[in-house]
Design a protein around this motif. Structure first.
Motif, PDB file in Angstrom:
ATOM      1  N   VAL A  36     -20.822   7.182 -25.616  1.00 20.18           N
ATOM      2  CA  VAL A  36     -20.129   7.981 -26.813  1.00 20.18           C
ATOM      3  C   VAL A  36     -20.731   9.189 -26.162  1.00 20.18           C
ATOM      4  N   LEU A  38     -21.759  12.606 -26.667  1.00 22.78           N
ATOM      5  CA  LEU A  38     -21.917  13.652 -28.152  1.00 22.78           C
ATOM      6  C   LEU A  38     -22.113  14.972 -27.383  1.00 22.78           C
ATOM      7  N   VAL A  95     -26.469   7.558 -25.596  1.00 19.51           N
ATOM      8  CA  VAL A  95     -25.927   8.466 -26.418  1.00 19.51           C
ATOM      9  C   VAL A  95     -26.974   9.690 -26.882  1.00 19.51           C
ATOM     10  N   LEU A  96     -28.399   9.167 -26.861  1.00 23.90           N
ATOM     11  CA  LEU A  96     -29.260  10.182 -27.270  1.00 23.90           C
ATOM     12  C   LEU A  96     -29.678  11.204 -26.045  1.00 23.90           C
ATOM     13  N   ILE A  99     -26.733  13.655 -26.477  1.00 22.27           N
ATOM     14  CA  ILE A  99     -26.913  14.631 -27.726  1.00 22.27           C
ATOM     15  C   ILE A  99     -27.822  15.708 -27.105  1.00 22.27           C
ATOM     16  N   THR A 222     -17.319  18.695 -31.369  1.00 20.06           N
ATOM     17  CA  THR A 222     -17.947  17.364 -31.282  1.00 20.06           C
ATOM     18  C   THR A 222     -17.345  16.185 -32.573  1.00 20.06           C
ATOM     19  N   LEU A 226     -14.928  12.957 -32.981  1.00 21.70           N
ATOM     20  CA  LEU A 226     -15.539  11.980 -33.361  1.00 21.70           C
ATOM     21  C   LEU A 226     -14.552  11.199 -34.457  1.00 21.70           C
TER      22      LEU A 226
ATOM     23  N   ILE B 118     -23.082   1.441 -31.797  1.00 21.66           N
ATOM     24  CA  ILE B 118     -22.936   2.945 -31.649  1.00 21.66           C
ATOM     25  C   ILE B 118     -22.111   3.731 -32.694  1.00 21.66           C
ATOM     26  N   LEU B 121     -23.908   5.199 -35.463  1.00 23.16           N
ATOM     27  CA  LEU B 121     -24.458   6.467 -35.177  1.00 23.16           C
ATOM     28  C   LEU B 121     -23.488   7.603 -35.305  1.00 23.16           C
ATOM     29  N   MET B 122     -22.287   6.925 -34.982  1.00 23.05           N
ATOM     30  CA  MET B 122     -21.248   7.954 -35.158  1.00 23.05           C
ATOM     31  C   MET B 122     -21.049   8.419 -36.304  1.00 23.05           C
ATOM     32  N   TRP B 240     -27.442  18.742 -37.813  1.00 20.13           N
ATOM     33  CA  TRP B 240     -27.761  17.299 -37.251  1.00 20.13           C
ATOM     34  C   TRP B 240     -28.960  17.785 -36.206  1.00 20.13           C
ATOM     35  N   LEU B 251     -39.102   8.519 -31.165  1.00 17.49           N
ATOM     36  CA  LEU B 251     -38.975   8.055 -29.937  1.00 17.49           C
ATOM     37  C   LEU B 251     -40.318   8.309 -28.950  1.00 17.49           C
ATOM     38  N   LEU B 290     -35.775  15.552 -25.807  1.00 16.69           N
ATOM     39  CA  LEU B 290     -35.099  14.128 -26.131  1.00 16.69           C
ATOM     40  C   LEU B 290     -34.786  13.543 -24.870  1.00 16.69           C
ATOM     41  N   VAL B 294     -36.390   9.891 -23.507  1.00 18.07           N
ATOM     42  CA  VAL B 294     -35.506   8.560 -23.319  1.00 18.07           C
ATOM     43  C   VAL B 294     -35.758   8.343 -21.808  1.00 18.07           C
TER      44      VAL B 294
END
Lengths: 287, 316
Positions: A36, A38, A95-96, A99, A222, A226, B118, B121-122, B240, B251, B290, B294
């Protein structure tokens, strides 16, 4: 009154076609790569600002319309290859990363182009209104509308008839099985990611004369994309198309009749669809 | 990721692990001696830490990837702000904040948990943005872009800090105990294989929903604390980016065991203060952090520290 409604109907549908461009890319990418994306709105904004910058130096809207999606798509390919490929199968991590990438892109665009609101004029050929008797309507949204419908038909045809389209459908349906048939899911995934992000970039170029550019637009787009895929169903282009039309209409007429509540009508629509059919109106059940 | 159920290693390692945790608590309390800006930041870290601990429980132990936590944080903040404006006593306002946040979690959770993976999350992202646009547009109630100021109130910063750290430690302790109960073990099992657990007749939907309510309430409480701490509420804190920031904290520290989230929040808050002294490219900073976390620190830093210094397994 009737003319007003007709005008708003066309406005809504033109906006819907813009949403379709975004949702189509998002949906194709999700179907093939199970990501996904984003950062999609950020790619849209990148396309729009690139269009603005290149339009000023090249002077031709049509050249920009061709060039910008290529550039944005190229960036998309690089992102898939160097950031997402290594995280294959780890949905949340991917996804992260998208983002994070979205925030980075949007912030760099703000730093580069400033935070001022920029409106982009439509190209000379498409500027000005069209006179149909007593009905007067600007040419540009009509162009977007026609382009969106043509693109929908074209992509459907490409997916149904061309070898690459067949590969995309095969990988979407079952990557494991597709790879035993000699298809390379990784390659299809890479190309699809490029195409999907290119569509977002195209959306940016096409959308700029309709929606003024400003920081924060990326998150908004976005979010719209979505919502469209949640309503229409992910992984199918029909879902993206009809979902976009539904959201466009609810947004357009919501703004006309209940301007304070327009955004909430869309969320209410999404909640309703989720309550009745969690996989989306045209979606397939996903595990 | 982490194989098997978390089983504490009751060996020599735990003593040193305990020491590591006391060190973290010490870091949180140290700014009391310094006062001023370091104390301000430490209180901020403790309150954000509470929200991060809630997300850590939700994500790391419940397997629910929520990207809408900013809404609960903001709702808690606005509830306290508006309740105080309406003349309610502080205690009642602080009680209302988690309740209102949990109410939103109930309404959205009923829909969100009809989907999986997922999509969760959306949807949490979408509903979170819904609350953001409400806070932004409903200017009559929230003041819109101008924000909401809580100027009339003054709580001593030392008192606020002690309460914040106390609540944070109580939450970590309480939630870690919760994870050892049958409820916690079931959540853990659901995270690992929901299909299997559902086929055993466990109503997994209600387990996840109740966890969502609990963590939303905690996040709401953290939000109310932040409102008192900053004496100002801006709708932009509901964007967000804030949810993603909490995700970064979790994380960065490590999503399991809850101590990691506290560490992540503390580390993030101070690094952020340092970075913001030379750039205002906020999104660039959070986004890069981020992506890097990850890609390079999959387990988070706290388990790494526990292994290096604590001699433990770095799990749980």
């Amino acid at each position: 009154m009737l003319l007003l409604l007709l005008t708003q109907l066309l406005n809504s549908l033109a906006f819907a076609m813009l949403l379709f461009l975004l949702a189509l890319g998002l949906s194709l990418i999700f179907g093939v790569a199970r990501v996904v994306n984003l950062a999609h709105g950020a790619f849209y904004l990148l396309g729009a600002y690139l269009g603005l910058a290149l339009g000023a130096s090249l002077g031709s809207f049509w050249l920009v319309l061709l060039l910008v999606p290529l550039l944005v798509g190229l960036l998309g390919v690089l992102v898939e290859r160097f950031l997402l490929r290594g995280l294959h199968g780890r949905e949340l991590e991917q996804v992260l990363v998208t983002i994070g990438l979205g925030f980075i892109l949007a912030d760099l665009l703000r730093a580069f182009f400033g935070a001022a609101i920029r409106s982009v004029p439509p190209p000379a050929e498409l500027a000005g209104p069209l006179f149909l008797g007593s009905f007067i309507y600007p040419k540009y949204p009509l162009f977007v509308l026609v382009m969106g419908v043509l693109l929908f038909l074209l992509v459907r045809l490409l997916l149904a008839r061309t070898p690459f389209g067949v590969q995309v459908r095969a990988v979407t349906a079952d990557p494991g099985m597709a790879s035993t048939l000699g298809i390379q899911p990784a390659r299809v995934s890479l190309l699809t990611f490029g195409i999907g992000t290119a569509l977002a970039g195209l959306g940016g170029v096409v959308g700029a004369p309709m929606i003024a550019l400003a920081p924060g637009l990326d998150a908004q787009m976005t979010l719209f994309a979505l919502i469209v895929v949640v309503i229409g169903g992910l992984g199918r282009i029909e879902g993206a198309f009809w979902g976009a039309i539904l959201v466009g209409l609810v947004d357009g007429f919501g703004r006309l009749f209940l301007p304070q509540l327009a955004m909430f009508l869309i969320f209410a629509l999404m909640a309703l669809v989720l309550a009745l059919k969690p996989e989306g109106l045209l979606g397939r059940r996903l595990a | 990721m982490m194989a098997g159920l978390s089983r504490e290693v009751r060996a020599g390692g735990t003593a040193r692990q305990g020491l590591l945790r006391w060190g973290l608590v010490g870091l949180l309390l140290l700014p009391l001696a310094l006062g001023g800006y370091p104390l301000y930041l430490a209180t901020e870290a403790a309150l954000l830490g509470l929200a991060a601990v809630a997300l850590s429980l939700l994500l790391g132990h419940g397997g629910v990837p929520s990207l809408g936590q900013a809404a609960f944080l903001g709702l808690g903040a606005y509830t306290v702000g508006l309740a105080l404006k309406a003349g309610l006593p502080l205690g009642l306002a602080l009680l209302l904040a988690p309740l209102v946040a949990a109410l939103l979690a109930l309404l959205t959770g009923l829909l969100v948990f009809r989907t999986h993976g997922i999509f969760i999350l959306m949807l949490t992202l979408a509903f979170g943005q819904m609350v953001y646009s409400a806070a932004h547009k409903w200017t009559g109630l929230t003041g819109g872009d101008d924000g909401l100021s809580l100027s009339g109130l003054s709580i001593h910063p030392v008192l606020l800090h002690l309460v914040a750290v106390g609540v944070l430690l109580a939450a970590v302790g309480g939630l870690r105990a919760l994870l050892q109960t049958p409820y916690g073990k079931t959540l853990e099992a659901i995270r690992q294989n929901e299909e299997k657990i559902r086929s055993l007749g466990v109503p997994t939907f209600y387990y996840k929903l109740s966890l969502y309510l609990l963590t939303a309430a905690l996040t709401g409480l953290a939000g109310s604390g932040l409102a008192l701490h900053r004496s100002f509420i801006s709708p932009h804190d509901l964007f967000w980016l804030t949810s993603a920031t909490l995700m970064v904290m979790v994380l960065l520290g490590g999503s399991r065991g809850l101590w990691g989230a506290v560490f992540g929040a503390l580390l993030y808050t101070f690094v952020q203060a340092w970075v913001s002294s030379f750039t205002d490219l906020w999104g660039l900073f959070v986004g890069s952090l981020l992506v890097l976390t990850v890609l390079f620190a999959r387990e988070g830093l706290w388990p790494l520290l526990e292994r290096r210094l604590g001699g433990g397994r770095g799990n749980a």
